[in-house]
Design a protein around this motif. Sequence first.
Motif, PDB file in Angstrom:
ATOM      1  N   LEU A  47      32.531  -8.517  75.426  1.00  0.00           N
ATOM      2  CA  LEU A  47      33.991  -8.771  75.415  1.00  0.00           C
ATOM      3  C   LEU A  47      34.749  -9.211  76.634  1.00  0.00           C
ATOM      4  N   LYS A  48      34.407  -8.565  77.850  1.00  0.00           N
ATOM      5  CA  LYS A  48      35.037  -9.011  79.087  1.00  0.00           C
ATOM      6  C   LYS A  48      34.642 -10.448  79.410  1.00  0.00           C
ATOM      7  N   ALA A  49      33.259 -10.700  79.225  1.00  0.00           N
ATOM      8  CA  ALA A  49      32.825 -11.991  79.542  1.00  0.00           C
ATOM      9  C   ALA A  49      33.384 -13.183  78.703  1.00  0.00           C
ATOM     10  N   GLU A  50      33.518 -12.948  77.647  1.00  0.00           N
ATOM     11  CA  GLU A  50      34.303 -13.980  76.719  1.00  0.00           C
ATOM     12  C   GLU A  50      35.717 -14.160  77.250  1.00  0.00           C
ATOM     13  N   VAL A  51      36.182 -12.995  77.520  1.00  0.00           N
ATOM     14  CA  VAL A  51      37.938 -13.227  77.836  1.00  0.00           C
ATOM     15  C   VAL A  51      37.985 -13.915  79.433  1.00  0.00           C
ATOM     16  N   LEU A  52      37.005 -13.662  80.045  1.00  0.00           N
ATOM     17  CA  LEU A  52      37.159 -14.129  81.510  1.00  0.00           C
ATOM     18  C   LEU A  52      36.774 -15.709  81.548  1.00  0.00           C
ATOM     19  N   LYS A  53      36.167 -16.168  80.456  1.00  0.00           N
ATOM     20  CA  LYS A  53      35.894 -17.462  80.491  1.00  0.00           C
ATOM     21  C   LYS A  53      37.373 -18.212  80.215  1.00  0.00           C
ATOM     22  N   LYS A  54      38.239 -17.702  79.489  1.00  0.00           N
ATOM     23  CA  LYS A  54      39.636 -18.248  79.386  1.00  0.00           C
ATOM     24  C   LYS A  54      40.583 -17.930  80.444  1.00  0.00           C
ATOM     25  N   TYR A  55      40.365 -16.480  80.778  1.00  0.00           N
ATOM     26  CA  TYR A  55      41.412 -15.967  81.716  1.00  0.00           C
ATOM     27  C   TYR A  55      40.733 -15.381  82.900  1.00  0.00           C
ATOM     28  N   PRO A  56      40.210 -16.206  83.943  1.00  0.00           N
ATOM     29  CA  PRO A  56      39.391 -15.668  84.958  1.00  0.00           C
ATOM     30  C   PRO A  56      40.205 -14.628  85.996  1.00  0.00           C
ATOM     31  N   GLU A  57      41.474 -14.578  85.840  1.00  0.00           N
ATOM     32  CA  GLU A  57      42.487 -13.841  86.835  1.00  0.00           C
ATOM     33  C   GLU A  57      42.950 -12.608  86.078  1.00  0.00           C
ATOM     34  N   ILE A  58      42.461 -12.292  84.827  1.00  0.00           N
ATOM     35  CA  ILE A  58      42.846 -11.275  84.079  1.00  0.00           C
ATOM     36  C   ILE A  58      42.754  -9.984  84.678  1.00  0.00           C
ATOM     37  N   TYR A  59      43.758  -8.727  84.486  1.00  0.00           N
ATOM     38  CA  TYR A  59      43.798  -7.575  85.018  1.00  0.00           C
ATOM     39  C   TYR A  59      43.495  -6.711  83.738  1.00  0.00           C
TER      40      TYR A  59
END
Length: 293
Positions: free
Chosen positions: A155-167
């Motif tokens: 899940l994190k990997a998918e999110v980081l593709k779009k939002y690399p700076e996410i907290y």
Amino acid sequence: MKIDIIATSSAEHLAEILSKKSDFDVHYIGKNKDGKRYFPDGEVYVNLGKLSGERAVVLHSGAPNPNDGLVELEFALNILKDRQINFIELFITYFPYGKQDLIFQDGEINAAEALIKKWTNFYGVKKIYIIDAHFIGREWVKKYPIEDIPSTSILKAEVLKKYPEIYFIAPDAGSVRRNNLPGFTKKRKNSYEIEMFCDENLEKNIRGKIVGVIDDMIETGGTMACVNKKCRELGAHKAIAIITHGVLQGGIDKIKNAYDELFLANTIRLKEANVDISDLIKNFLNGESPKQR
């Protein structure tokens, strides 16, 4: 050892993906003479085709129909036992009755343990893989051949593709414990209202950030909605919901309306699911762990 995957009707969507990307022999529950899996009176019908007889893995999701699904699963296990399959395993993408995992008063049942005990002791299931089991950490779990499979990394990997700076944060103490993330604590004011609390450090880190809220499941969506509101109050730029199991449609709709975006794993067949976990199934059944990949 050749692996036969037997998909119950609730897990066919994942079996179809696995059939295209693995060497597993994928099988589906057969239909009756009417071409259906139910008889007119509502009873469940199960038929299993020919298997290799070496290693059979029943792939099952405990939603959206937990009770009918358990009947179908039990019938499938009974057939495998009667055929004397050498090695029977279960891979449960969402565990039904997983929140009924303790006895609080006389007359109750630990439903989660009762199911696992029957599968292992009566049907001879050698191993049970479960994605993000809600009861992991309970003392009774140690008695059984259970392997908890976290979906957070996918899940994190998918999110980081779009939002690399996410907290990334957790919505409550349970998710803090399971995911080793900073997060909120909650206090229930009454049956309908929840109050969220966090420390000054979390407040500071949320302000102006894109915040990803990770939890194992959505039911009513009440806690996640409260966290979204609190993040907005603390100055979050965006709030992204990241969920393994979408259990109730009402809760899913609530979260979609509240958050800027929803990332939802396909452990349950849902039109909103947009993160595929089939590689997780394939890798673990092939003996690979996340550390090995």
